[in-house]
Design a protein around this motif. Structure first.
Motif, PDB file in Angstrom:
ATOM      1  N   UNK A  44      39.279  31.658  52.047  1.00 52.16           N
ATOM      2  CA  UNK A  44      38.940  30.785  51.144  1.00 52.16           C
ATOM      3  C   UNK A  44      37.590  30.557  50.461  1.00 52.16           C
ATOM      4  N   UNK A  45      37.585  30.189  49.819  1.00 52.88           N
ATOM      5  CA  UNK A  45      35.971  29.944  48.880  1.00 52.88           C
ATOM      6  C   UNK A  45      35.375  28.697  47.733  1.00 52.88           C
ATOM      7  N   UNK A  46      34.782  28.067  48.366  1.00 51.52           N
ATOM      8  CA  UNK A  46      34.148  27.208  47.145  1.00 51.52           C
ATOM      9  C   UNK A  46      33.381  27.761  46.583  1.00 51.52           C
ATOM     10  N   UNK A  70      34.454  37.305  40.909  1.00 49.94           N
ATOM     11  CA  UNK A  70      34.871  39.113  41.236  1.00 49.94           C
ATOM     12  C   UNK A  70      34.538  39.320  42.456  1.00 49.94           C
ATOM     13  N   UNK A  71      33.299  38.281  42.669  1.00 50.18           N
ATOM     14  CA  UNK A  71      32.963  38.806  44.220  1.00 50.18           C
ATOM     15  C   UNK A  71      33.948  38.228  45.668  1.00 50.18           C
ATOM     16  N   UNK A  72      34.781  37.351  44.995  1.00 51.31           N
ATOM     17  CA  UNK A  72      35.162  36.630  46.449  1.00 51.31           C
ATOM     18  C   UNK A  72      36.515  37.377  46.022  1.00 51.31           C
ATOM     19  N   UNK A  73      36.959  37.826  44.930  1.00 51.55           N
ATOM     20  CA  UNK A  73      38.558  38.966  45.074  1.00 51.55           C
ATOM     21  C   UNK A  73      38.495  39.675  44.934  1.00 51.55           C
ATOM     22  N   UNK A  74      37.141  40.471  44.628  1.00 50.24           N
ATOM     23  CA  UNK A  74      37.393  41.967  44.521  1.00 50.24           C
ATOM     24  C   UNK A  74      36.646  42.461  45.964  1.00 50.24           C
ATOM     25  N   UNK A  75      35.702  42.219  46.586  1.00 46.64           N
ATOM     26  CA  UNK A  75      34.429  42.143  47.163  1.00 46.64           C
ATOM     27  C   UNK A  75      34.919  42.098  48.549  1.00 46.64           C
ATOM     28  N   UNK A  76      35.609  40.447  48.712  1.00 44.23           N
ATOM     29  CA  UNK A  76      35.469  39.853  49.586  1.00 44.23           C
ATOM     30  C   UNK A  76      36.740  39.905  50.405  1.00 44.23           C
ATOM     31  N   UNK A  77      38.141  39.839  49.180  1.00 44.11           N
ATOM     32  CA  UNK A  77      39.383  40.386  49.558  1.00 44.11           C
ATOM     33  C   UNK A  77      39.551  38.886  49.796  1.00 44.11           C
ATOM     34  N   UNK A  78      39.352  37.736  49.073  1.00 44.68           N
ATOM     35  CA  UNK A  78      39.556  35.687  49.461  1.00 44.68           C
ATOM     36  C   UNK A  78      41.438  36.124  49.151  1.00 44.68           C
ATOM     37  N   UNK A  79      41.441  35.145  49.511  1.00 46.15           N
ATOM     38  CA  UNK A  79      43.091  34.266  48.654  1.00 46.15           C
ATOM     39  C   UNK A  79      43.022  32.901  47.946  1.00 46.15           C
ATOM     40  N   UNK A  80      41.996  32.782  48.090  1.00 45.39           N
ATOM     41  CA  UNK A  80      42.106  31.495  47.238  1.00 45.39           C
ATOM     42  C   UNK A  80      40.387  30.592  46.612  1.00 45.39           C
ATOM     43  N   UNK A 128      44.172  35.106  44.396  1.00 47.44           N
ATOM     44  CA  UNK A 128      44.005  36.392  44.099  1.00 47.44           C
ATOM     45  C   UNK A 128      45.150  36.781  43.182  1.00 47.44           C
ATOM     46  N   UNK A 129      46.164  36.347  43.552  1.00 45.31           N
ATOM     47  CA  UNK A 129      47.482  37.543  43.215  1.00 45.31           C
ATOM     48  C   UNK A 129      46.921  37.181  41.240  1.00 45.31           C
ATOM     49  N   UNK A 130      46.722  36.091  40.744  1.00 45.65           N
ATOM     50  CA  UNK A 130      46.001  35.159  39.225  1.00 45.65           C
ATOM     51  C   UNK A 130      45.268  35.374  38.690  1.00 45.65           C
ATOM     52  N   UNK A 131      44.383  36.065  40.114  1.00 42.14           N
ATOM     53  CA  UNK A 131      42.796  36.995  39.435  1.00 42.14           C
ATOM     54  C   UNK A 131      43.129  38.117  39.030  1.00 42.14           C
ATOM     55  N   UNK A 132      43.753  38.983  40.174  1.00 43.10           N
ATOM     56  CA  UNK A 132      44.434  40.766  39.413  1.00 43.10           C
ATOM     57  C   UNK A 132      44.971  40.550  38.421  1.00 43.10           C
ATOM     58  N   UNK A 133      46.200  39.375  38.314  1.00 44.01           N
ATOM     59  CA  UNK A 133      47.346  39.905  37.370  1.00 44.01           C
ATOM     60  C   UNK A 133      46.027  39.890  35.511  1.00 44.01           C
ATOM     61  N   UNK A 134      45.431  39.044  35.630  1.00 38.39           N
ATOM     62  CA  UNK A 134      44.731  38.726  34.246  1.00 38.39           C
ATOM     63  C   UNK A 134      43.587  39.786  34.757  1.00 38.39           C
ATOM     64  N   UNK A 135      43.096  40.392  35.425  1.00 40.78           N
ATOM     65  CA  UNK A 135      41.876  41.640  35.331  1.00 40.78           C
ATOM     66  C   UNK A 135      42.911  42.986  36.004  1.00 40.78           C
ATOM     67  N   UNK A 136      43.506  43.221  35.642  1.00 43.95           N
ATOM     68  CA  UNK A 136      44.685  44.745  35.873  1.00 43.95           C
ATOM     69  C   UNK A 136      43.453  45.918  34.793  1.00 43.95           C
ATOM     70  N   UNK A 137      42.626  46.723  35.709  1.00 43.48           N
ATOM     71  CA  UNK A 137      42.088  47.334  34.419  1.00 43.48           C
ATOM     72  C   UNK A 137      43.193  49.026  33.886  1.00 43.48           C
TER      73      UNK A 137
END
Length: 137
Positions: A44-46, A70-80, A128-137
């Motif tokens: 997780x990150x703040x 984007x960095x947190x979820x796509x590059x670092x693979x964080x959960x929250x 992360x799953x919320x980010x993924x749903x909103x940013x599907x390519x």
């Protein structure tokens, strides 16, 4: 990143060679039980941001916050990812809402302001799953 390492950084926001603000990112372990602690490390990150008032209202904070997510979820693979601000800092929590974060916490008289007053605080989060749903390519 090895077990025990933590990522924390502050980055300058520049525009036309001038400093207009900064960004903050701190990767942390999620709260967990001992049996699965290894799976909760660095998940997780703040995030946070501060912008020169002369440059507010132009979309820079929203663009920067979206880049941090984007960095947190796509590059670092964080959960929250979470972000906090004073409850009366509407411009900041509006940025959180614009990038898809949801308000999870309201804290009464939570933070001491430089004025000497205790102010209410809010916390927003995104998974992360919320980010993924909103940013599907």
């Amino acid at each position: 990143m090895t077990a025990g390492d933590r990522l924390s950084l502050t980055c300058a926001l520049e525009l036309d060679g001038g400093l207009i603000g900064d960004l903050f990112l701190a990767v942390k372990d999620s709260w967990t039980q001992h049996e699965v602690a290894d799976r909760a490390r660095a998940t997780k990150a703040e995030i946070g941001w501060a912008l020169d008032p002369a440059h507010q209202g132009k979309g820079y904070a929203t663009e920067a916050a979206a880049g941090l997510l984007r960095l947190c979820f796509e590059d670092l693979g964080l959960h929250r990812v979470v972000a906090q601000c004073f409850a009366d800092n509407e411009s900041s929590w509006r940025v959180m809402e614009r990038v898809g974060m949801r308000r999870e916490v309201f804290r009464r008289a939570d933070a001491l302001h430089r004025s000497g007053r205790w102010l209410d605080g809010v916390e927003y989060a995104l998974l992360a799953e919320e980010w993924g749903l909103a940013h599907r390519h």
